[in-house]
Design an enzyme around this catalytic site. Structure first.
Site, PDB file in Angstrom:
ATOM      1  N   LYS A 196       1.090  -1.464   0.091  1.00  0.00           N
ATOM      2  CA  LYS A 196      -0.041  -0.146   0.370  1.00  0.00           C
ATOM      3  C   LYS A 196       0.942   0.900  -0.013  1.00  0.00           C
ATOM      4  O   LYS A 196       1.453   1.458   1.025  1.00  0.00           O
ATOM      5  CB  LYS A 196      -0.864  -0.031   1.400  1.00  0.00           C
ATOM      6  CG  LYS A 196      -2.021   1.239   1.213  1.00  0.00           C
ATOM      7  CD  LYS A 196      -3.010   1.440   2.498  1.00  0.00           C
ATOM      8  CE  LYS A 196      -3.246   2.495   2.581  1.00  0.00           C
ATOM      9  NZ  LYS A 196      -4.423   2.215   3.780  1.00  0.00           N
ATOM     10  N   LYS A 249      -2.358  -1.727  -3.957  1.00  0.00           N
ATOM     11  CA  LYS A 249      -3.120  -0.292  -3.679  1.00  0.00           C
ATOM     12  C   LYS A 249      -2.385   1.179  -3.958  1.00  0.00           C
ATOM     13  O   LYS A 249      -1.177   1.227  -3.237  1.00  0.00           O
ATOM     14  CB  LYS A 249      -3.784  -0.090  -2.348  1.00  0.00           C
ATOM     15  CG  LYS A 249      -4.439   0.490  -2.078  1.00  0.00           C
ATOM     16  CD  LYS A 249      -5.679   0.487  -0.675  1.00  0.00           C
ATOM     17  CE  LYS A 249      -6.038   2.084  -0.328  1.00  0.00           C
ATOM     18  NZ  LYS A 249      -5.935   2.100   0.741  1.00  0.00           N
TER      19      LYS A 249
HETATM   20  C1  PBG Z   1      -7.269   3.248   5.578  1.00  0.00           C
HETATM   21  C2  PBG Z   1      -7.717   3.167   4.494  1.00  0.00           C
HETATM   22  C3  PBG Z   1      -7.124   4.743   3.555  1.00  0.00           C
HETATM   23  C4  PBG Z   1      -7.704   3.683   2.054  1.00  0.00           C
HETATM   24  C5  PBG Z   1      -8.274   2.765   2.807  1.00  0.00           C
HETATM   25  N1  PBG Z   1      -7.609   2.204   3.858  1.00  0.00           N
HETATM   26  C6  PBG Z   1      -7.096   5.828   3.336  1.00  0.00           C
HETATM   27  C7  PBG Z   1      -5.871   5.918   3.944  1.00  0.00           C
HETATM   28  O1  PBG Z   1      -4.288   5.162   3.862  1.00  0.00           O
HETATM   29  O2  PBG Z   1      -5.223   7.092   3.484  1.00  0.00           O
HETATM   30  C8  PBG Z   1      -8.103   4.309   0.595  1.00  0.00           C
HETATM   31  C9  PBG Z   1      -8.920   4.269  -0.276  1.00  0.00           C
HETATM   32  C10 PBG Z   1      -9.175   5.175  -0.908  1.00  0.00           C
HETATM   33  O3  PBG Z   1      -8.684   5.659  -1.520  1.00  0.00           O
HETATM   34  O4  PBG Z   1     -10.391   4.394  -2.003  1.00  0.00           O
HETATM   35  N2  PBG Z   1      -6.019   3.071   5.988  1.00  0.00           N
END
Ligand code: PBG
Length: 326
Positions: A196, A249
């Protein structure tokens, strides 16, 4: 080997039927996961400004929503909670009556076969908006782990089928696996947000859940976008700790990462088509600058072609509708 003029690659592109016969990649509703934002209260349905057609819903409105999702052939939802109260240690994340825990029960009562995947993270529940416990201005990895494990456990106790840690702490998969196994929940899979990235494509999501870190950013725990070898190490670490499904992601700017993970590991692979990717398509379509349906199907196809088996996407409902009427 045949060469032109005996070889003509255009032969197999001449009609719809020929193209369908040799198509290498297909998008199927059965591979999609639809994210849902759940809020406290009742009768709440608020559209998210930067994400047209995506709503924050209260638990009482979930049964209707999930019946529609299941009818479209979508096998799973991914839940995000937006609590009313936040504190330093994100207690709302692991409260048995928390917003997500109540949403899980509401969904399971109405459509028990729909898979409920829960996002396991503290950021929506902490007053400072970081994904873990903050000590001297730094997100403390090891103090965060037991809280993530508690969160995952409380989701499963409420009925979640799969837990999906998205916090990017080292060792969270192991901590969650051990906590579940201790409670004889060996059968619950972990979908790890393994690679991520610290991405600007999460912008609209932060509006959706009303959060942004109160200080600093997430770059001390989410990955640096230029790195792909490191992504393979993240995935390897999560697999070693017990992840059952791994995720990359965001998706679109990281198709090369999806491909490399697919080529390196024989695990089910998910990709998250994130909020910013959705918002860009919707905004351009509303201007009449793109053909919305074609762009969305091309996008989902590209993510699958890159190697993803599963796609988490805000387009899941509309794409499934189009696939049904195709
Ligand atoms: C929480 C989380 C996030 C997303 C999914 N889980 C935000 C982040 O990490 O800032 C992003 C999902 C999206 O942008 O569709 N940690």
């Amino acid at each position: 080997m045949a060469v032109f003029p005996r070889l003509r690659l255009r032969r197999l592109r001449r009609t719809d039927s020929l193209r369908a016969l040799v198509r290498e990649t297909k998008v199927d509703s059965g591979d999609l996961i639809y994210p849902l934002f759940v809020v406290e209260g009742s009768g709440v349905k608020q559209e998210i400004a930067s994400m047209p057609d995506i709503f924050r819903l209260s638990a009482d409105l979930l049964p209707r929503e999930v019946e529609e999702i299941a009818k479209l052939g979508i096998p799973a939802v991914l839940l995000f909670g937006i609590p009313e109260d936040k504190d330093e240690v994100g207690s709302g994340a692991y409260h048995s009556q928390g917003v997500v825990q109540q949403a899980i029960r509401a969904i399971k009562q109405s459509v028990p076969e729909l898979l409920v995947v829960t996002d396991v993270c503290l950021c929506e529940y902490t007053s400072h908006g970081h994904c873990g416990v903050v000590v001297d201005g730094y997100v403390d990895n090891d103090q965060t782990l037991p809280l993530l494990a508690r969160t995952a456990l409380s989701h499963v106790e409420a009925g979640a089928d799969i837990v999906a840690p998205s916090d990017m702490m080292d060792g969270r998969v192991k901590a969650i696996r051990e906590a579940l196994d201790e409670e004889r929940l060996q059968h619950i899979p972990i979908l790890a947000y393994a690679a991520k990235y610290a991405s600007a494509f999460y912008g609209p999501f932060r509006e959706a859940v009303g959060l942004a870190p109160q200080f600093g950013d997430r770059r001390s725990y989410q990955m640096d976008p230029p790195n792909v070898r490191e992504a393979l190490r993240e995935v390897e670490q999560d697999i070693t700790e017990g992840a059952d499904i791994i995720m990359v992601k965001p998706a679109l700017a990281y198709l090369d990462v999806i491909r490399q993970v697919r080529d390196t590991f024989n695990y089910p692979l998910a990709a998250y088509n994130v909020s910013g990717e959705y918002a860009m398509v919707k905004a351009a379509a509303r201007q009449g600058w793109l053909d919305e349906k074609q762009i969305i199907m091309e996008t989902l196809t590209a993510i699958k072609r890159a190697g993803a088996d599963i796609i988490v996407t805000y387009h899941a409902k509309e794409a499934s509708r189009w696939l049904q009427t195709k």
